[in-house]
Write an enzyme that holds these catalytic residues in place. Structure first.
Site, PDB file in Angstrom:
ATOM      1  N   GLU A 261      18.452  18.000 -16.608  1.00  0.00           N
ATOM      2  CA  GLU A 261      17.939  19.187 -16.873  1.00  0.00           C
ATOM      3  C   GLU A 261      18.568  20.018 -17.815  1.00  0.00           C
ATOM      4  O   GLU A 261      19.530  20.627 -17.132  1.00  0.00           O
ATOM      5  CB  GLU A 261      17.054  19.522 -16.179  1.00  0.00           C
ATOM      6  CG  GLU A 261      15.813  18.068 -15.298  1.00  0.00           C
ATOM      7  CD  GLU A 261      14.854  17.750 -16.988  1.00  0.00           C
ATOM      8  OE1 GLU A 261      14.974  18.349 -17.344  1.00  0.00           O
ATOM      9  OE2 GLU A 261      14.538  16.371 -16.255  1.00  0.00           O
ATOM     10  N   CYS A 300      13.026  27.788 -17.063  1.00  0.00           N
ATOM     11  CA  CYS A 300      14.116  26.644 -18.087  1.00  0.00           C
ATOM     12  C   CYS A 300      12.950  26.376 -19.017  1.00  0.00           C
ATOM     13  O   CYS A 300      13.144  25.995 -20.821  1.00  0.00           O
ATOM     14  CB  CYS A 300      14.474  25.451 -17.781  1.00  0.00           C
ATOM     15  SG  CYS A 300      13.293  24.676 -16.655  1.00  0.00           S
TER      16      CYS A 300
HETATM   17  P1  NAP Z   1      24.900  26.283 -14.451  1.00  0.00           P
HETATM   18  O1  NAP Z   1      26.387  27.734 -13.863  1.00  0.00           O
HETATM   19  O2  NAP Z   1      25.172  25.807 -15.456  1.00  0.00           O
HETATM   20  O3  NAP Z   1      25.138  26.181 -12.328  1.00  0.00           O
HETATM   21  C1  NAP Z   1      24.537  24.942 -12.153  1.00  0.00           C
HETATM   22  C2  NAP Z   1      25.095  24.407 -11.053  1.00  0.00           C
HETATM   23  O4  NAP Z   1      25.901  23.903 -11.511  1.00  0.00           O
HETATM   24  C3  NAP Z   1      24.943  25.789  -9.995  1.00  0.00           C
HETATM   25  O5  NAP Z   1      24.958  25.057  -8.959  1.00  0.00           O
HETATM   26  C4  NAP Z   1      26.552  25.634 -10.315  1.00  0.00           C
HETATM   27  O6  NAP Z   1      26.836  25.957  -8.972  1.00  0.00           O
HETATM   28  C5  NAP Z   1      26.988  24.231 -10.526  1.00  0.00           C
HETATM   29  N1  NAP Z   1      28.122  23.769 -11.223  1.00  0.00           N
HETATM   30  C6  NAP Z   1      29.197  25.160 -11.471  1.00  0.00           C
HETATM   31  N2  NAP Z   1      29.581  24.629 -12.914  1.00  0.00           N
HETATM   32  C7  NAP Z   1      29.758  23.387 -12.060  1.00  0.00           C
HETATM   33  C8  NAP Z   1      31.259  22.569 -12.398  1.00  0.00           C
HETATM   34  N3  NAP Z   1      32.323  23.146 -12.564  1.00  0.00           N
HETATM   35  N4  NAP Z   1      30.672  20.499 -11.614  1.00  0.00           N
HETATM   36  C9  NAP Z   1      29.524  20.525 -10.658  1.00  0.00           C
HETATM   37  N5  NAP Z   1      28.655  21.653 -10.476  1.00  0.00           N
HETATM   38  C10 NAP Z   1      29.288  23.210 -11.013  1.00  0.00           C
HETATM   39  O7  NAP Z   1      23.636  26.761 -14.462  1.00  0.00           O
HETATM   40  P2  NAP Z   1      22.957  27.766 -13.942  1.00  0.00           P
HETATM   41  O8  NAP Z   1      23.031  29.785 -14.783  1.00  0.00           O
HETATM   42  O9  NAP Z   1      22.720  28.045 -12.706  1.00  0.00           O
HETATM   43  O10 NAP Z   1      21.090  28.076 -14.327  1.00  0.00           O
HETATM   44  C11 NAP Z   1      20.456  28.634 -15.545  1.00  0.00           C
HETATM   45  C12 NAP Z   1      20.237  27.427 -16.671  1.00  0.00           C
HETATM   46  O11 NAP Z   1      19.857  26.292 -16.599  1.00  0.00           O
HETATM   47  C13 NAP Z   1      19.302  27.366 -18.047  1.00  0.00           C
HETATM   48  O12 NAP Z   1      20.373  27.601 -19.227  1.00  0.00           O
HETATM   49  C14 NAP Z   1      18.868  26.798 -17.772  1.00  0.00           C
HETATM   50  O13 NAP Z   1      17.318  26.903 -19.285  1.00  0.00           O
HETATM   51  C15 NAP Z   1      19.125  25.878 -16.788  1.00  0.00           C
HETATM   52  N6  NAP Z   1      17.724  25.267 -16.336  1.00  0.00           N
HETATM   53  C16 NAP Z   1      17.029  24.334 -16.835  1.00  0.00           C
HETATM   54  C17 NAP Z   1      15.655  23.670 -16.365  1.00  0.00           C
HETATM   55  C18 NAP Z   1      15.332  22.178 -16.106  1.00  0.00           C
HETATM   56  O14 NAP Z   1      14.881  21.790 -15.525  1.00  0.00           O
HETATM   57  N7  NAP Z   1      15.414  21.981 -17.498  1.00  0.00           N
HETATM   58  C19 NAP Z   1      15.890  24.220 -14.910  1.00  0.00           C
HETATM   59  C20 NAP Z   1      16.220  25.225 -14.693  1.00  0.00           C
HETATM   60  C21 NAP Z   1      17.281  26.105 -15.000  1.00  0.00           C
HETATM   61  P3  NAP Z   1      27.446  27.864  -8.728  1.00  0.00           P
HETATM   62  O15 NAP Z   1      25.967  28.570  -8.753  1.00  0.00           O
HETATM   63  O16 NAP Z   1      28.316  27.918  -7.418  1.00  0.00           O
HETATM   64  O17 NAP Z   1      28.018  27.862  -9.533  1.00  0.00           O
END
Ligand code: NAP
Length: 533
Positions: A261, A300
């Site tokens: 997602e 999102c």
């Molecule tokens: P993110 O930076 O991609 O982080 C998401 C998760 O991935 C966090 O738990 C993060 O851990 C982890 N992560 C980071 N680097 C990683 C790696 N190399 N390997 C495995 N896991 C890793 O995203 P975010 O900033 O938290 O979220 C915002 C984004 O999520 C927005 O773009 C939004 O649109 C999207 N979103 C989508 C939905 C949906 O249902 N489609 C719902 C909510 C949000 P850390 O926090 O420890 O870095």
């Protein structure tokens, strides 16, 4: 208290509480900047923890029927209900959300669990699912094929986003646990506290078999390496991290099933026949403002692009701006605040940079930061608090725009765009390259049906609002457990929820080809998939 004096959040892995041995990352109050707790998993034996969940938690869950597991979900609901006040307190402090926005996350998560508890009850004593009818393999009906769905004998790893620490856990855990698959959740670090606390309460209450639910806070390093062929991973977050997950050897080589997602440039579309001040017009204006401001636009599913007939461009901008001007921004502890903070100062910087990027192609139609809101933050210091007031941008030339159809600014920001024909509106919406949701505002059922048919293939959900459903509609951005959540293309290509459809991700489909006698015995104790009471 300095950051290093704050308590470390204990992780629950391999059936025991374990504290990381590192310094950890401090979680902050996004309004005051105060350090609250630290997240760390240094030194944890991940291999042991994943094996424990797979073997102990998985076996214990699979020994139960769907009905029994549904009863466990109902018990989890009771535990969470009993501790709601603590969750609201954590959300205020760590997420910076006003009460109504905390409810979307906390009560939304509990509601989703309760929904799956009810759905699962209807599956009764079965432990596997029948998928469809038997199919003859040849002329002689004695040899037939029956598709069955069995819970996968692996673990479900959830890597979650910062914006829904509660709902993001439970909307995934409910169908996983109901399927008989143990869960390991790794919340986003910035807001891990609420997820950790909820898991802690459920574990302490002893309602789930040991190993059924584990939580790892802090770094994601090494988690994907643990995944084996029958495990699944469900990721919610940015497109950038999604790319890393998809290309990890667990997915690329070991065929670990993966649901993504990611981000999305969701649209709102006003009927070409709408008039200024008409019902459809007013419904769109109200919903756009709600979507921009709920959770400070950190959803999102939030509306990012608003498409209106060209003749209504100026009127729509004025109507949205007038409503946004009533949005007071600041400290969620103050009753006068309507919209709280972004999740962190880092997100604040990202949103400010994102607005600047959108402005290379857009004009400013309303900016609460200039018109007083930011300098007049309620009970908050603009130099410290991660508060951004709503910003409505617009362009008269959406066809020539590029950035506006590509960049998701994860804050209280939307862009208004006029269209010249119905066909052009669909074309422009599709330039989002696949989104979670599009909403349509019209008084004409024929237009709604046409728009839905045009938009369904590029959207996980089409949300159509007409005056007759105005009072009962569930909201453009609200994800309801009975409806599909996910979207094609840049939205990640994933599918979640949609009632019992969600169980499919946690089951393996197999075709059993056998005699009618054998299939009679195999099928007798199974429940039919797709039962929706
Ligand atoms: P993110 O930076 O991609 O982080 C998401 C998760 O991935 C966090 O738990 C993060 O851990 C982890 N992560 C980071 N680097 C990683 C790696 N190399 N390997 C495995 N896991 C890793 O995203 P975010 O900033 O938290 O979220 C915002 C984004 O999520 C927005 O773009 C939004 O649109 C999207 N979103 C989508 C939905 C949906 O249902 N489609 C719902 C909510 C949000 P850390 O926090 O420890 O870095």
């Amino acid at each position: 208290m300095t950051a290093q004096d704050t308590p470390l959040l204990p992780n629950f892995l391999a059936g025991r509480w374990q504290t990381g041995t590192g310094r950890g990352t401090a979680l902050l109050d996004p309004v005051t900047g105060e350090a609250l707790v630290r997240a760390d998993n240094t030194g944890l034996n991940l291999a042991e923890g994943f094996a424990f969940a797979r073997e102990q938690g998985g076996a214990a869950l699979r020994a139960l029927s769907y009905g029994q597991r549904a009863a466990l979900l109902a018990e989890v609901v009771k535990v969470l209900q009993a501790n709601r006040d603590a969750y609201y307190d954590i959300a205020t402090r760590n997420c910076g959300t006003v009460k109504n926005d905390s409810a979307v996350d906390i009560d939304g998560g509990i509601f989703t669990l309760g929904y799956y508890a009810k759905q699962g009850e209807a599956l009764g004593n079965a432990t596997c699912l029948l998928d469809g009818e038997r199919i003859r393999m040849g002329k002689d009906p004695v040899f037939q094929t029956q598709h069955v769905l069995n819970p996968t004998r692996g673990v479900a790893l959830f890597i979650n986003a910062f914006n829904f620490p509660s709902w993001g856990l439970w909307e995934k855990a409910a169908p996983a646990l109901l399927s008989g698959v143990p869960v390991i959740v790794k919340p986003a670090t910035a807001t891990a506290w609420l997820t950790q606390r909820m898991v802690e309460d459920v574990v302490q209450a002893g309602v789930l078999p040991v190993g059924a639910l584990s939580v790892i806070c802090g770094s994601s390093a090494g988690l994907m390496d643990q995944l084996q062929p029958f495990d699944v991973v469900s990721f919610t977050g940015s497109a950038e991290t999604a790319r890393i997950i998809r290309s990890h050897p667990a997915v690329a080589q070991r065929s670990v099933r993966c649901n993504i997602e990611a981000d999305s440039l969701n649209s709102a579309l006003l009927d070409p026949a709408a008039t200024e001040g008409g019902e459809a017009f007013n419904l769109l204006v109200k919903e756009v403002v709600r979507e921009m401001t709920v959770k400070s636009g950190q959803k999102c599913t939030a509306i990012r692009r608003v498409f209106v007939p060209r003749a209504l461009y100026a009127a729509t901008a004025a109507a949205i701006g007038a409503r946004l001007a009533k949005t007071t921004v600041g400290n969620p502890r103050n009753e006068a605040t309507r919209m709280g903070a972004l999740v962190s100062r880092e997100q604040f910087d990202n949103v400010v940079a994102g607005i600047a990027q959108l402005k290379t192609e857009a004009e400013v139609l309303y900016d609460g930061n200039v018109d007083g809101s930011a300098t007049a933050l309620v009970d908050a210091d603009p130099a410290v608090a991660a508060c951004v007031a709503p910003v409505l941008l617009g362009t008269p030339d959406p066809v020539g725009a590029k950035v506006l159809h590509e960049v998701e600014v994860f804050g209280p920001v939307a862009t208004l765009m006029p269209y010249d024909s119905e066909a052009q509106a669909y074309e422009l919406i599709r330039r989002g390259e696949g989104s979670l949701v599009a909403s349509v505002y019209s008084e004409d059922p024929a237009f709604i049906a046409r728009a839905a048919a045009e938009l369904a293939d590029s959207h996980g959900r089409v949300h159509a609002i007409s005056p007759d459903v105005a009072a009962s509609q569930t909201g453009h951005g609200n994800v309801m457990p009975m409806s599909l959540h996910g979207g094609p293309g840049r939205a990640g290509g994933g599918e979640e929820l949609g009632g019992l459809r969600a169980l499919g991700f946690y089951h393996r489909r197999s075709a059993v080809q056998a005699s009618s006698a054998a299939l009679d015995l195999l099928s007798a104790p199974l429940a039919a998939f797709g039962v929706t009471p």
